[in-house]
Scaffold this motif. Structure first.
Motif, PDB file in Angstrom:
ATOM      1  N   ALA A 136     -53.365  19.216 -63.639  1.00 33.78           N
ATOM      2  CA  ALA A 136     -52.252  18.317 -63.320  1.00 33.78           C
ATOM      3  C   ALA A 136     -50.939  19.084 -63.281  1.00 33.78           C
ATOM      4  O   ALA A 136     -50.102  18.859 -62.391  1.00 33.78           O
ATOM      5  CB  ALA A 136     -52.178  17.195 -64.345  1.00 33.78           C
ATOM      6  N   LEU A 137     -50.745  19.999 -64.220  1.00 43.77           N
ATOM      7  CA  LEU A 137     -49.511  20.781 -64.256  1.00 43.77           C
ATOM      8  C   LEU A 137     -49.351  21.601 -62.975  1.00 43.77           C
ATOM      9  O   LEU A 137     -48.252  21.682 -62.412  1.00 43.77           O
ATOM     10  CB  LEU A 137     -49.517  21.710 -65.470  1.00 43.77           C
ATOM     11  N   ALA A 138     -50.434  22.203 -62.498  1.00 39.39           N
ATOM     12  CA  ALA A 138     -50.368  22.995 -61.262  1.00 39.39           C
ATOM     13  C   ALA A 138     -49.943  22.135 -60.078  1.00 39.39           C
ATOM     14  O   ALA A 138     -49.162  22.571 -59.227  1.00 39.39           O
ATOM     15  CB  ALA A 138     -51.723  23.661 -60.992  1.00 39.39           C
ATOM     16  N   ILE A 139     -50.451  20.905 -60.000  1.00 39.95           N
ATOM     17  CA  ILE A 139     -50.095  20.013 -58.894  1.00 39.95           C
ATOM     18  C   ILE A 139     -48.644  19.566 -59.020  1.00 39.95           C
ATOM     19  O   ILE A 139     -47.892  19.544 -58.031  1.00 39.95           O
ATOM     20  CB  ILE A 139     -51.056  18.815 -58.850  1.00 39.95           C
ATOM     21  N   TRP A 140     -48.220  19.210 -60.223  1.00 38.52           N
ATOM     22  CA  TRP A 140     -46.826  18.819 -60.434  1.00 38.52           C
ATOM     23  C   TRP A 140     -45.885  19.951 -60.052  1.00 38.52           C
ATOM     24  O   TRP A 140     -44.887  19.743 -59.345  1.00 38.52           O
ATOM     25  CB  TRP A 140     -46.614  18.434 -61.906  1.00 38.52           C
ATOM     26  N   GLU A 141     -46.169  21.160 -60.510  1.00 45.32           N
ATOM     27  CA  GLU A 141     -45.274  22.276 -60.221  1.00 45.32           C
ATOM     28  C   GLU A 141     -45.287  22.635 -58.742  1.00 45.32           C
ATOM     29  O   GLU A 141     -44.267  23.074 -58.193  1.00 45.32           O
ATOM     30  CB  GLU A 141     -45.642  23.474 -61.091  1.00 45.32           C
TER      31      GLU A 141
ATOM     32  N   SER B 204     -47.423  29.767 -57.778  1.00 48.79           N
ATOM     33  CA  SER B 204     -48.696  29.192 -57.354  1.00 48.79           C
ATOM     34  C   SER B 204     -49.324  28.514 -58.560  1.00 48.79           C
ATOM     35  O   SER B 204     -48.873  28.672 -59.700  1.00 48.79           O
ATOM     36  CB  SER B 204     -49.648  30.270 -56.809  1.00 48.79           C
ATOM     37  N   GLY B 205     -50.407  27.778 -58.305  1.00 48.84           N
ATOM     38  CA  GLY B 205     -51.103  27.115 -59.392  1.00 48.84           C
ATOM     39  C   GLY B 205     -51.726  28.072 -60.379  1.00 48.84           C
ATOM     40  O   GLY B 205     -52.034  27.677 -61.512  1.00 48.84           O
ATOM     41  N   LEU B 206     -51.920  29.332 -59.985  1.00 45.34           N
ATOM     42  CA  LEU B 206     -52.432  30.326 -60.921  1.00 45.34           C
ATOM     43  C   LEU B 206     -51.438  30.613 -62.039  1.00 45.34           C
ATOM     44  O   LEU B 206     -51.824  30.967 -63.154  1.00 45.34           O
ATOM     45  CB  LEU B 206     -52.766  31.640 -60.195  1.00 45.34           C
ATOM     46  N   GLU B 207     -50.156  30.472 -61.739  1.00 44.34           N
ATOM     47  CA  GLU B 207     -49.137  30.777 -62.735  1.00 44.34           C
ATOM     48  C   GLU B 207     -48.854  29.595 -63.661  1.00 44.34           C
ATOM     49  O   GLU B 207     -48.358  29.791 -64.780  1.00 44.34           O
ATOM     50  CB  GLU B 207     -47.845  31.195 -62.033  1.00 44.34           C
ATOM     51  N   SER B 208     -49.162  28.396 -63.223  1.00 40.11           N
ATOM     52  CA  SER B 208     -48.788  27.207 -63.991  1.00 40.11           C
ATOM     53  C   SER B 208     -49.309  27.195 -65.429  1.00 40.11           C
ATOM     54  O   SER B 208     -48.580  26.795 -66.343  1.00 40.11           O
ATOM     55  CB  SER B 208     -49.252  25.942 -63.257  1.00 40.11           C
ATOM     56  N   PRO B 209     -50.562  27.602 -65.699  1.00 39.09           N
ATOM     57  CA  PRO B 209     -51.043  27.503 -67.082  1.00 39.09           C
ATOM     58  C   PRO B 209     -50.601  28.639 -67.994  1.00 39.09           C
ATOM     59  O   PRO B 209     -50.874  28.591 -69.193  1.00 39.09           O
ATOM     60  CB  PRO B 209     -52.568  27.509 -66.920  1.00 39.09           C
ATOM     61  N   VAL B 210     -49.932  29.650 -67.455  1.00 34.97           N
ATOM     62  CA  VAL B 210     -49.647  30.853 -68.252  1.00 34.97           C
ATOM     63  C   VAL B 210     -48.746  30.533 -69.441  1.00 34.97           C
ATOM     64  O   VAL B 210     -49.051  30.889 -70.589  1.00 34.97           O
ATOM     65  CB  VAL B 210     -49.040  31.958 -67.371  1.00 34.97           C
TER      66      VAL B 210
END
Length: 255
Positions: free
Chosen positions: A117-122, A157-163
């Motif tokens: 969800a965080l990746a989509i929001w960002e 990108s969504g790869l960075e969102s969870p970092v």
């Protein structure tokens, strides 16, 4: 297209002649119209959540079936679809077929795991599809309220969102998209530890430029950890171990 203002006789003739196709009780479409929109129309529902996010070009996650919002008070069961019954944050026009972006994000927050969800929001914030200040003014449920507080427009990108959520336990300052030596770095941990997250575009000339920039950062006293998609998605423990060891050696501090 809606059928208001067109007589039933004219509608029937246009359908019989193959000029238009009938979808649901009150819609006519041109042949070849988007099948997802036609399916939503026939079901009396609205495309939403990760289905609408995909159509908007936001960060994609696994989608096993279409996600549809059912109008308030509706109880119709639709086969092979994930249904959302919650009241929308932004009112839906009766004729809309795709949810407004605000409703899409709210349902994503309630439907998907936090990091997805965080990746989509960002992704939505980064593309300027919605302003965070506008989202903050809505009556958001708890999951959406949390994402609204924590999401930013800085993840490339969504790869960075969870970092940052995964590294928050270190209790170190972590800044995104900081300009150093003429280029942005994905993350700066402390004062000197750089974390670069490479997606599928980091090949050829881009890869050579990355290597050149890494060398320049080293000469300026920075320590660079560069990781790929597979490590972030499937082997995060490797990334975390590298960062922990670098922090233990003080590589995040100015010498």
């Amino acid at each position: 297209m809606e059928t208001h203002g067109i007589s039933e006789h004219t509608r029937s003739r246009l359908v019989a002649d193959g000029v238009l196709e009938r979808v649901g009780r009150s819609w006519l479409t041109l042949p070849g119209t988007d099948p997802e929109l036609c399916a939503a129309t026939e079901a009396g529902a609205v495309l939403t959540c990760i289905t609408a996010a995909r159509r908007l070009g936001l960060w994609q996650v696994t989608e096993l079936m279409p996600h549809l919002a059912v109008p308030a008070g509706g109880r119709r069961r639709i086969a092979r679809a994930h249904l959302h019954w919650a009241s929308p944050a932004v009112p839906r026009h009766p004729d809309t077929l795709v949810d407004p972006i605000e409703n899409v994000l709210v349902l994503v927050a309630q439907c998907r795991p936090y990091e997805e969800a965080l990746a989509i929001w960002e992704s939505a914030l980064r593309r300027g599809m919605v302003a965070k200040q506008a989202l903050e003014r809505l009556a958001l449920p708890p999951a959406a309220r949390r994402l609204c507080a924590e999401a930013s427009a800085w993840s490339d990108s969504g790869l960075e969102s969870p970092v940052i959520p995964r590294l928050r336990w270190l209790r170190l300052p972590i800044r995104q998209q900081i300009w150093i030596a003429g280029h942005r770095v994905d993350f700066l941990i402390g004062d000197r530890l750089v974390l670069q997250v490479d997606g599928g575009t980091h090949v050829g000339p881009q890869r050579e430029e990355d290597i050149r920039h890494d060398a320049e950062l080293a000469l300026l006293g920075y320590h660079v950890i560069r990781v790929g998609r597979g490590q972030v998605v499937n082997r995060w423990h490797e990334v975390q171990d590298l960062i922990m060891r670098a922090v233990a050696q003080g590589l995040h501090r100015v010498a």
